[in-house]
Structure formats: structure tokens, C-alpha cells
Design an enzyme around this catalytic site. Sequence first.
Site, PDB file in Angstrom:
ATOM      1  N   GLU A   1       0.823  -1.207   0.000  1.00  0.00           N
ATOM      2  CA  GLU A   1       0.000   0.000   0.000  1.00  0.00           C
ATOM      3  C   GLU A   1       0.854   1.252   0.000  1.00  0.00           C
ATOM      4  O   GLU A   1       1.921   1.287   0.603  1.00  0.00           O
ATOM      5  CB  GLU A   1      -0.863   0.032   1.258  1.00  0.00           C
ATOM      6  CG  GLU A   1      -1.955  -0.983   1.231  1.00  0.00           C
ATOM      7  CD  GLU A   1      -2.686  -1.054   2.562  1.00  0.00           C
ATOM      8  OE1 GLU A   1      -2.889  -0.013   3.205  1.00  0.00           O
ATOM      9  OE2 GLU A   1      -3.045  -2.175   2.937  1.00  0.00           O
TER      10      GLU A   1
ATOM     11  N   CYS B   1       3.317   8.314   1.472  1.00  0.00           N
ATOM     12  CA  CYS B   1       3.679   7.383   2.547  1.00  0.00           C
ATOM     13  C   CYS B   1       3.902   6.031   1.893  1.00  0.00           C
ATOM     14  O   CYS B   1       2.981   5.460   1.304  1.00  0.00           O
ATOM     15  CB  CYS B   1       2.537   7.322   3.562  1.00  0.00           C
ATOM     16  SG  CYS B   1       2.787   6.070   4.829  1.00  0.00           S
TER      17      CYS B   1
ATOM     18  N   CYS C   1       5.256  -7.513   7.690  1.00  0.00           N
ATOM     19  CA  CYS C   1       6.188  -7.019   8.703  1.00  0.00           C
ATOM     20  C   CYS C   1       6.352  -8.100   9.759  1.00  0.00           C
ATOM     21  O   CYS C   1       5.420  -8.844  10.045  1.00  0.00           O
ATOM     22  CB  CYS C   1       5.612  -5.751   9.344  1.00  0.00           C
ATOM     23  SG  CYS C   1       6.717  -4.976  10.548  1.00  0.00           S
TER      24      CYS C   1
ATOM     25  N   CYS D   1       3.864  -5.649  16.299  1.00  0.00           N
ATOM     26  CA  CYS D   1       3.162  -4.671  17.154  1.00  0.00           C
ATOM     27  C   CYS D   1       1.671  -5.029  17.193  1.00  0.00           C
ATOM     28  O   CYS D   1       1.061  -5.289  16.162  1.00  0.00           O
ATOM     29  CB  CYS D   1       3.365  -3.248  16.621  1.00  0.00           C
ATOM     30  SG  CYS D   1       5.098  -2.764  16.574  1.00  0.00           S
TER      31      CYS D   1
ATOM     32  N   CYS E   1      -1.193  -3.173  15.102  1.00  0.00           N
ATOM     33  CA  CYS E   1      -0.905  -2.860  13.696  1.00  0.00           C
ATOM     34  C   CYS E   1      -1.381  -3.951  12.733  1.00  0.00           C
ATOM     35  O   CYS E   1      -1.090  -5.133  12.931  1.00  0.00           O
ATOM     36  CB  CYS E   1       0.607  -2.656  13.544  1.00  0.00           C
ATOM     37  SG  CYS E   1       1.079  -2.224  11.873  1.00  0.00           S
TER      38      CYS E   1
ATOM     39  N   SER F   1      10.299   6.171   9.797  1.00  0.00           N
ATOM     40  CA  SER F   1       9.734   5.790  11.088  1.00  0.00           C
ATOM     41  C   SER F   1      10.159   4.375  11.449  1.00  0.00           C
ATOM     42  O   SER F   1      10.115   3.471  10.625  1.00  0.00           O
ATOM     43  CB  SER F   1       8.205   5.875  10.987  1.00  0.00           C
ATOM     44  OG  SER F   1       7.615   5.479  12.191  1.00  0.00           O
TER      45      SER F   1
ATOM     46  N   SER G   1       8.641   5.150  16.939  1.00  0.00           N
ATOM     47  CA  SER G   1       7.337   4.688  17.415  1.00  0.00           C
ATOM     48  C   SER G   1       7.510   4.224  18.852  1.00  0.00           C
ATOM     49  O   SER G   1       7.976   3.116  19.094  1.00  0.00           O
ATOM     50  CB  SER G   1       6.836   3.536  16.541  1.00  0.00           C
ATOM     51  OG  SER G   1       6.660   4.001  15.222  1.00  0.00           O
TER      52      SER G   1
ATOM     53  N   ASN H   1      -5.961   3.511  15.465  1.00  0.00           N
ATOM     54  CA  ASN H   1      -6.897   3.120  14.435  1.00  0.00           C
ATOM     55  C   ASN H   1      -7.379   1.736  14.774  1.00  0.00           C
ATOM     56  O   ASN H   1      -6.567   0.826  14.909  1.00  0.00           O
ATOM     57  CB  ASN H   1      -6.111   3.041  13.126  1.00  0.00           C
ATOM     58  CG  ASN H   1      -6.784   3.821  12.087  1.00  0.00           C
ATOM     59  OD1 ASN H   1      -7.937   3.579  11.768  1.00  0.00           O
ATOM     60  ND2 ASN H   1      -6.055   4.777  11.550  1.00  0.00           N
TER      61      ASN H   1
ATOM     62  N   CYS I   1      -2.233   2.396   6.888  1.00  0.00           N
ATOM     63  CA  CYS I   1      -1.583   1.355   6.107  1.00  0.00           C
ATOM     64  C   CYS I   1      -1.783  -0.034   6.669  1.00  0.00           C
ATOM     65  O   CYS I   1      -1.888  -0.232   7.858  1.00  0.00           O
ATOM     66  CB  CYS I   1      -0.108   1.663   5.973  1.00  0.00           C
ATOM     67  SG  CYS I   1       0.164   2.443   4.399  1.00  0.00           S
TER      68      CYS I   1
HETATM   69  N1  SAH Z   1       7.592  -0.002  11.222  1.00  0.00           N
HETATM   70  C1  SAH Z   1       7.667   1.409  11.311  1.00  0.00           C
HETATM   71  C2  SAH Z   1       6.845   2.156  10.279  1.00  0.00           C
HETATM   72  C3  SAH Z   1       5.486   1.670   9.949  1.00  0.00           C
HETATM   73  S1  SAH Z   1       4.135   2.035  10.993  1.00  0.00           S
HETATM   74  C4  SAH Z   1       7.321   1.866  12.705  1.00  0.00           C
HETATM   75  O1  SAH Z   1       6.964   1.040  13.533  1.00  0.00           O
HETATM   76  O2  SAH Z   1       7.459   3.043  12.989  1.00  0.00           O
HETATM   77  C5  SAH Z   1       3.917   3.774  11.002  1.00  0.00           C
HETATM   78  C6  SAH Z   1       3.327   4.278  12.311  1.00  0.00           C
HETATM   79  O3  SAH Z   1       1.935   3.899  12.441  1.00  0.00           O
HETATM   80  C7  SAH Z   1       4.027   3.708  13.525  1.00  0.00           C
HETATM   81  O4  SAH Z   1       4.183   4.697  14.494  1.00  0.00           O
HETATM   82  C8  SAH Z   1       3.050   2.665  13.983  1.00  0.00           C
HETATM   83  O5  SAH Z   1       3.277   2.339  15.308  1.00  0.00           O
HETATM   84  C9  SAH Z   1       1.724   3.336  13.708  1.00  0.00           C
HETATM   85  N2  SAH Z   1       0.578   2.442  13.658  1.00  0.00           N
HETATM   86  C10 SAH Z   1       0.511   1.196  13.186  1.00  0.00           C
HETATM   87  N3  SAH Z   1      -0.729   0.691  13.325  1.00  0.00           N
HETATM   88  C11 SAH Z   1      -1.466   1.649  13.889  1.00  0.00           C
HETATM   89  C12 SAH Z   1      -2.831   1.733  14.300  1.00  0.00           C
HETATM   90  N4  SAH Z   1      -3.681   0.704  14.162  1.00  0.00           N
HETATM   91  N5  SAH Z   1      -3.256   2.894  14.836  1.00  0.00           N
HETATM   92  C13 SAH Z   1      -2.399   3.938  14.995  1.00  0.00           C
HETATM   93  N6  SAH Z   1      -1.115   3.920  14.631  1.00  0.00           N
HETATM   94  C14 SAH Z   1      -0.639   2.779  14.104  1.00  0.00           C
END
Ligand code: SAH
Length: 359
Positions: A96, A109, A116, A120, A123, A195, A218, A302, A345
Site C-alpha cells: 500500500e 507514505c 512485517c 506490534c 498494527c 519511522s 514509534s 486506528n 496502512c
Molecule cells: N515499522 C515502522 C513504520 C510503519 S508504521 C514503525 O513502527 O514506525 C507507522 C506508524 O503507524 C508507527 O508509528 C506505527 O506504530 C503506527 N501504527 C501502526 N498501526 C497503527 C494503528 N492501528 N493505529 C495507529 N497507529 C498505528
Amino acid sequence: MINISKKTDILSLMPKELEVFVTEELGEPKYRAKQIFSFLCKGVAFSEMSSLSKGLRQKIEEKCEDRMPIIEKKLVSAIDGTVKYLFRLIDGNCIETVVMKYNHGNTVCISSQVGCRMGCRFCASTIGGKVRDLEPSELIGQVIMAQKDMGERISNIVMMGIGEPLDNFDNVVKFLALVGCESGLNIGYRHISLSTCGIVDKIYKLAELDLPITLSISLHAPDDETRSQIMPINNKWGVKELLCACRDYYAKTKRRLSFEYTLISGKNDSQKNAENLASVLNGELRSRGDTMPIHVNLIPVNEVKESGFVRSGDAQIKAFAAHLEKRGIRATIRRKLGPDINASCGQLRRESVENNTER
Ligand code: SAH
């Protein structure tokens, strides 16, 4: 599934490497490399490189693979014009890419991996694990194809899509150089944010390179107990080790870092969490008389159906931000773009993966 050949990934080559390829492999004069690079950066297919002879175009097709992503699906937000692409890659995998329209220009973006492996819990990108890394061509290809499709210049890049950029270090570093080439997209380091969930050894490695990009961390929790519950990477490197790497990064690069903090109701959004966050950031980053600027981006989580996490209420979020500000930490609450197209994303790719397995 298409078989990936041993052909040259021409879009991953830096201009100098392309020159070598063009002269030695294609037996063409040097100036052709410039023409080809310019075509590639405009998203022109090999067969449509009109100022090259038909014979040369054929030779390129025989010797090179075309890793340019193809638009599989495109969603445009009726609310704010945010555009989300589901791109299909050469091997059938999907990623995406999102374009956000700001007053200062268009920001893309991009994804850094197919899936991945960081795990997390909030995510969507990590649910099916990591499939593979993206090549430099597939990283720059997202920017090229989005720009071509929009018909407008893209001036900024954030690496915040699917994947962990520092888990694909070499390809990402090459991409950062490639996208800055003046004869190509000409998007310099200062217009790029990366990030990371906090791969500490790679943060040190990145600091050594001293690239003037913006690093976003993050963080999502101020203490190891909470952070380990939502981000498995914290079991390897805890909050203090991560912040120590951030201090080193700032000392070496003098580039402002920003911290992302996703607010999850009842998990990390209390006043006590805000107090701890302010204390740990000030304590680890500023206690030695440093004047490091600290910026925290607060992101209401989200809601991804698999995680069960619920976003914090608006009053809670405002109170959290106010507490950080009171302690000298700049805090902004991220505006949600493209709410009608599920612009966060990972969610569109999940849908496509789920639909394909259901079929
Ligand atoms: N792997 C990298 C970049 C991708 S995620 C990272 O962890 O930073 C980009 C950002 O979106 C990160 O801060 C991640 O923690 C956040 N993110 C991922 N899923 C999310 C969600 N469901 N709601 C809010 N933020 C989210």
C-alpha cells in the site's frame, strides 16, 4: 506466481551503476544511461521509451526486469483528497502507498516490506508476518507511479507504510540516495522521514551515515512493562536503550527526532502515562544539559478488528497533550486523513490477502 529471473533490476541502479550497465552490458554510449534514467523516473515502460531505437528497447526488455509496481486498486477520499493505492508487485504480492495533500505539497507514505515481522499488537501490517523485503526499485517505484498517476509533483516522503524500514536497511539506504538524484525525482534527504519501531543497532548504524533525514520513533509507551505488551521489539531493546540511541542520533546528526505515540484506551493513555512519558523523555534526552527539541505526535489508535484495541476519547487525548506541553514537550494530535478510505496502512492489503485466501 511469476518466476523471478536473473535479469538486472534496472530501476535499483544508481546513475553511475546504470552507466556501467548501459556501456558494458548493452554496448551503448554513456549518454543513453541518462535518457533511460529519466524515462524510468517518469514511470515510462521499457517498450515506450520513444527516443530509443526499437532494437535497444528490445535489448532492455531481454536483459532487465521491470519491477515498477502496478496499480491494482485506487481509492480517493471524498473528504480530503487523500489517495490510497494498492500496488501489485512483479511476484504478485501487494503493498500500500498513500498520497496526502498538504498546503506545503504532496506527501507520499510508502511501504518498505511486504508484511512485517515486528508484531506490534495494534498494527494491521504485521498480522500475516513478513513476506519479503522491497528492493530499492520497488521503494522508488511507489513514488514514481503515485506521482505519474496523480499528475502532480510529490515533494515529501514518509516511510510509515507497511514494514519496518530499518529491517530492510541496505535497500532503504540505497533508495534514499536514489530518490534524491537531481536528474530523477530530486527529493532530498531533508524531505524524507523514516519511522522505526526501535531497532536500536540500526539506529546507531543510521546515525553513522549522518543523513539529514527526519527520524521518527514509534514509542507508544513510556515504560518497559507496557511497551513490551504492545511491541515485542521492546523485549530486545528496552525504552532506555532506545532513548540512548536517540540521544546518540541527535548528537551525531543534529536532526530533530519525533516520537509517535498511539493512544489506546485504558492501555497507555492515562495522566500517569503522560507524566511518565514526560519524565522519561526529559530525563533520558535532556538531563545532561542538552537542549534537544522533542516532539511527540499523538495518534488516536486506528481500530483494527484483530487487535481489539479501542481509541481514546477526545478529552483524554487533549489532556494527554496538555500534560506533555506543560513539561516542555511539544505535542500534536494527528489529524486523521482519508477516514472514508481506511487510509491507515496495512488494512487494504489485509483485505486483499483475506479475499484471495477466501476465494
Ligand atoms: N515499522 C515502522 C513504520 C510503519 S508504521 C514503525 O513502527 O514506525 C507507522 C506508524 O503507524 C508507527 O508509528 C506505527 O506504530 C503506527 N501504527 C501502526 N498501526 C497503527 C494503528 N492501528 N493505529 C495507529 N497507529 C498505528
